[in-house]
Design a protein around this motif. Structure first.
Motif, short mmCIF file in Angstrom:
data_model
loop_
_atom_site.label_atom_id
_atom_site.label_comp_id
_atom_site.label_asym_id
_atom_site.label_seq_id
_atom_site.Cartn_x
_atom_site.Cartn_y
_atom_site.Cartn_z
N ALA A 34 48.20 44.72 29.30
CA ALA A 34 47.46 43.57 28.76
C ALA A 34 47.83 43.37 27.30
CB ALA A 34 45.96 43.80 28.91
N SER A 35 48.72 42.42 27.04
CA SER A 35 49.04 42.08 25.65
C SER A 35 48.19 40.86 25.28
CB SER A 35 50.53 41.78 25.50
OG SER A 35 50.85 40.57 26.15
N PHE A 36 48.33 40.41 24.04
CA PHE A 36 47.54 39.26 23.62
C PHE A 36 48.04 37.97 24.26
CE2 PHE A 36 46.79 42.10 19.91
CZ PHE A 36 45.44 42.27 20.12
N ASN A 37 49.33 37.95 24.65
CA ASN A 37 49.92 36.72 25.18
C ASN A 37 50.04 36.68 26.69
OD1 ASN A 37 50.36 35.72 22.59
ND2 ASN A 37 52.21 36.94 22.39
N ASN A 38 49.98 37.82 27.37
CA ASN A 38 50.22 37.85 28.81
C ASN A 38 49.59 39.10 29.40
OD1 ASN A 38 51.17 37.06 31.28
ND2 ASN A 38 53.32 37.20 30.77
N THR A 39 49.39 39.12 30.70
CA THR A 39 48.93 40.32 31.40
C THR A 39 49.82 40.53 32.61
OG1 THR A 39 46.66 39.88 30.71
CG2 THR A 39 46.96 41.44 32.51
N ILE A 40 50.40 41.72 32.72
CA ILE A 40 51.29 42.05 33.83
C ILE A 40 50.65 43.15 34.65
CG2 ILE A 40 53.60 42.84 34.46
CD1 ILE A 40 54.47 41.90 31.63
N VAL A 41 50.55 42.95 35.95
CA VAL A 41 49.98 43.94 36.86
C VAL A 41 51.07 44.38 37.81
CG1 VAL A 41 48.18 44.41 38.56
CG2 VAL A 41 47.73 42.83 36.70
N THR A 42 51.37 45.69 37.83
CA THR A 42 52.41 46.24 38.69
C THR A 42 51.79 47.29 39.59
OG1 THR A 42 53.94 45.98 36.84
CG2 THR A 42 54.70 47.26 38.70
N VAL A 43 52.08 47.22 40.89
CA VAL A 43 51.58 48.22 41.83
C VAL A 43 52.77 49.04 42.30
CG1 VAL A 43 50.28 48.62 43.94
CG2 VAL A 43 49.79 46.61 42.56
N THR A 44 52.69 50.37 42.13
CA THR A 44 53.77 51.25 42.55
C THR A 44 53.24 52.24 43.57
OG1 THR A 44 53.38 52.94 40.88
CG2 THR A 44 54.80 51.11 40.26
N ASP A 45 54.16 52.90 44.29
CA ASP A 45 53.72 54.01 45.11
C ASP A 45 53.61 55.24 44.21
OD1 ASP A 45 56.34 54.62 44.68
OD2 ASP A 45 56.95 54.63 46.77
#
Length: 138
Positions: A34-45
């Protein structure tokens, strides 16, 4: 003359070992950046191989709206929906960054029905490491 190498199978019959189908993943790791400009959600095994990912930008949010909690909630929902279909029941959550989307993404993960074994904050903190850049003068 050299002997021709026999080709096993045909490459024309679609993707070889299609990645999207088939793999059942009972347990995984959900990474939220979660940065101030974007949110990236990654799901890994558990081994760290990416199964699904989403970000506020890929969900259609543009500009400053990508940093909002609602955009983070949408991104988390999109990333998790695909892995729930693949059979994920338990997950660990790693949250990184200072952004507004931290809590919203975690709330969306809780609502998805996945049991969380733990939630860990992995934001990198300098122990007075390198010298920060010179302040901007406008």
């Amino acid at each position: 003359m050299t002997k021709p190498i026999p080709r096993i199978g045909s490459r024309r019959s679609g993707r070889i070992g299609s990645r999207k189908t088939g793999r059942r993943i009972p347990k995984g790791v959900i990474h939220v950046q979660a940065s101030f400009n974007n949110t990236i959600v990654t799901v890994t095994d558990v081994r760290g191989r990416v199964v699904s990912w989403s970000s506020a930008g890929t969900c259609g949010f543009k500009g400053t709206r990508r940093g909002t909690p609602f955009a983070a909630q949408t991104a988390a929902g999109n990333a998790i929906r695909t892995v729930v279909d693949q059979g994920m029941q338990r997950a660990e959550v790693m949250i990184k960054g200072p952004g507004l989307g931290r809590d919203a993404a975690l709330r969306a993960i809780r609502r998805s029905g996945i049991l969380l074994s733990f939630v860990r904050d992995v934001t990198p903190m300098p122990h007075n490491g390198c010298r920060p850049p010179k302040k901007r003068r406008v």
